[in-house]
Design an enzyme around this catalytic site. Structure first.
Site, PDB file in Angstrom:
ATOM      1  CD  GLU A 108      -2.818  -1.259   2.545  1.00  0.00           C
ATOM      2  OE1 GLU A 108      -3.986  -1.576   2.391  1.00  0.00           O
ATOM      3  OE2 GLU A 108      -2.685  -0.415   3.298  1.00  0.00           O
ATOM      4  CB  CYS A 121       2.851   7.736   2.918  1.00  0.00           C
ATOM      5  SG  CYS A 121       3.399   6.719   4.420  1.00  0.00           S
ATOM      6  CB  CYS A 128       6.991  -4.468   8.835  1.00  0.00           C
ATOM      7  SG  CYS A 128       8.366  -3.880   9.746  1.00  0.00           S
ATOM      8  CB  CYS A 132       6.126  -1.708  16.621  1.00  0.00           C
ATOM      9  SG  CYS A 132       7.730  -1.499  15.928  1.00  0.00           S
ATOM     10  CB  CYS A 135       2.505  -0.916  13.860  1.00  0.00           C
ATOM     11  SG  CYS A 135       2.833  -0.855  12.030  1.00  0.00           S
ATOM     12  CB  CYS A 349       0.572   6.689  11.070  1.00  0.00           C
ATOM     13  SG  CYS A 349       1.073   8.087  10.322  1.00  0.00           S
TER      14      CYS A 349
HETATM   15  N1  SAH Z   1       9.574   1.033  10.203  1.00  0.00           N
HETATM   16  C1  SAH Z   1       9.708   2.496   9.777  1.00  0.00           C
HETATM   17  C2  SAH Z   1       8.631   3.057   8.680  1.00  0.00           C
HETATM   18  C3  SAH Z   1       7.334   3.107   8.771  1.00  0.00           C
HETATM   19  S1  SAH Z   1       6.873   4.561   9.500  1.00  0.00           S
HETATM   20  C4  SAH Z   1       9.362   3.207  11.231  1.00  0.00           C
HETATM   21  O1  SAH Z   1       8.665   2.653  12.193  1.00  0.00           O
HETATM   22  O2  SAH Z   1       9.855   4.272  11.153  1.00  0.00           O
HETATM   23  C5  SAH Z   1       5.487   4.481  10.125  1.00  0.00           C
HETATM   24  C6  SAH Z   1       5.148   5.425  11.362  1.00  0.00           C
HETATM   25  O3  SAH Z   1       3.668   5.204  11.923  1.00  0.00           O
HETATM   26  C7  SAH Z   1       6.142   5.112  12.291  1.00  0.00           C
HETATM   27  O4  SAH Z   1       6.489   6.255  13.090  1.00  0.00           O
HETATM   28  C8  SAH Z   1       5.299   4.242  13.144  1.00  0.00           C
HETATM   29  O5  SAH Z   1       5.602   4.025  14.472  1.00  0.00           O
HETATM   30  C9  SAH Z   1       3.969   4.998  13.112  1.00  0.00           C
HETATM   31  N2  SAH Z   1       2.828   4.104  13.320  1.00  0.00           N
HETATM   32  C10 SAH Z   1       2.624   2.833  13.445  1.00  0.00           C
HETATM   33  N3  SAH Z   1       1.596   2.189  13.850  1.00  0.00           N
HETATM   34  C11 SAH Z   1       0.706   3.250  14.332  1.00  0.00           C
HETATM   35  C12 SAH Z   1      -0.356   3.605  14.736  1.00  0.00           C
HETATM   36  N4  SAH Z   1      -1.205   2.394  14.938  1.00  0.00           N
HETATM   37  N5  SAH Z   1      -0.982   4.711  14.937  1.00  0.00           N
HETATM   38  C13 SAH Z   1       0.061   5.912  14.792  1.00  0.00           C
HETATM   39  N6  SAH Z   1       1.169   5.614  14.127  1.00  0.00           N
HETATM   40  C14 SAH Z   1       1.615   4.512  14.069  1.00  0.00           C
END
Ligand code: SAH
Length: 366
Positions: A108, A121, A128, A132, A135, A349
């Protein structure tokens, strides 16, 4: 919660049999592979322009080439442009694209218009491995690295779909995947994109893979760097980000203090606000101490909830978000709250996922 330190293994993209993908090759490499096939040296330049300026999806669209040459090219080469399989337009104008890649993998990317600005984006991996716990992409598990062509191709495909030129775009590598675990292809993609787009308009977001950061520090044209921090101490970061066991916060901060920042540039720290977990003003104080002395800004991201994340992964209420931000500002930081964009179509995000796979799920929760 993962209790052992695991090095995620990430699959490489499959090699397409026979046909070489021209998308993602550097100008020099393109000339090399085309040399045995084209009739005149300037053809490589024409093809390069067709690929990147006109976002051609195949040779039939390269109408400035003789028909006979187009046919010969199609015998040996292909243009590995991701195929748009669906688009979802959110009420706020954000548009989420679902792409299918040559091997059937799905990814996506999101087009985010914002007043006069426009940000794409894009993803660096299909899936991944980092898991985390806040996410959705991590919940769905590891996929594979994207090729340079598949990374640049997302930009080209959205541009073509929207009828936009390359100039004036902002790009954030904040879609699916961890860009620093796919460093070589990400670098090749950035080398191509920065021919049209200033590296100051491109942001790479990472959890902080230390060997990747060391390598980026040596790049000539570096994009902006955003670090997904999300907690002000080792213990809490480890609870929501298993990668913190491999690359602990203390080492991450030491690496960032050495990272070369050009004049006028700042690091961005992303901090997902999770209710009753990391949203107290004392956490803001701790965060402020952690970052002290760094040229940085802080981007607060109220967590976007999702059914797969569980009921504890919810944002604080607005007053608490505001209080957190204000505390950081009082301490002298540039702090902003990231507005939610496209959440009604799952484009916000942390909501990007690869469909059509079994969920791996989390092996435990924070
Ligand atoms: N792996 C890299 C690139 C992905 S960026 C990284 O983690 O930086 C994706 C962004 O969205 C990151 O800052 C991540 O922490 C944030 N993110 C992930 N899950 C989220 C959620 N449920 N709500 C808001 N932000 C989130």
């Amino acid at each position: 919660m993962i209790t052992t330190t695991e090095k995620p293994t990430i699959a490489e993209p499959p090699q397409a049999a026979g046909h070489i993908d021209l998308l993602g090759l550097s100008r020099e490499r393109l000339e090399e592979v085309l040399a045995p096939v084209v009739d005149r040296p300037f053809r490589a330049r024409q093809i390069y322009q067709s690929l990147y300026e006109r976002a051609a999806r195949d040779f039939a669209e390269m109408t400035d080439l003789p028909q006979e040459l187009r046919a010969r090219l199609a015998e040996r080469f292909r243009v590995g442009m991701p195929e748009v399989t669906s688009r979802h337009l959110a009420a706020d104008g954000t548009c989420k694209y679902l792409f299918r890649l040559a091997d059937g993998a799905t990814i996506e990317a999101v087009d985010i218009p914002d007043r006069g600005r426009r940000t794409f984006c894009i993803s660096s991996q299909a899936g991944c491995a980092l898991a985390c716990s806040f996410c959705v992409t991590g919940y769905w598990g590891a996929g594979r690295n994207l090729t340079a062509g598949e990374i640049v191709g997302q930009v080209l495909a959205i541009r073509a779909d929207r009828g936009l030129p390359m100039a004036g775009l902002n790009i954030v590598l904040m879609g699916m995947g961890e860009p620093l675990l796919n460093l070589e292809n990400v670098k090749a993609a950035l080398d191509l994109l920065t021919e049209w787009i200033s590296p100051h308009r491109i942001t790479l977001s990472t959890v902080g893979i230390l060997p990747g950061l060391e390598e980026m520090a040596r790049w000539e044209r570096r994009p902006n760097l955003a670090i997904s921090l999300h907690a002000p101490d080792e213990e809490r970061r480890g609870r929501i980000m298993p990668v913190n066991r491999t690359y602990p916060l203390v080492e991450l901060m030491a690496t960032l203090r050495r990272y070369p920042l050009e004049k006028g540039r700042r690091l961005t720290f992303e901090y997902v606000l999770i209710r009753d977990f990391n949203d107290d003003v004392r956490d803001a104080d701790q965060l402020s101490r952690l970052l002290s002395g760094l040229r940085a800004k802080i981007n607060l991201i109220p967590i976007n909830p999702d059914p797969v994340l569980g009921e504890r992964m919810v944002p604080p209420d607005d007053e608490r978000i505001e209080a957190f931000k204000e505390r950081l500002r009082q301490r002298g930081w540039i702090a902003t709250v990231r507005r939610r964009r496209g959440d009604d179509v799952g484009a916000a995000c942390g909501q990007l996922r690869a469909f059509g796979r079994e969920a791996r799920g989390f092996r435990g929760k924070a």
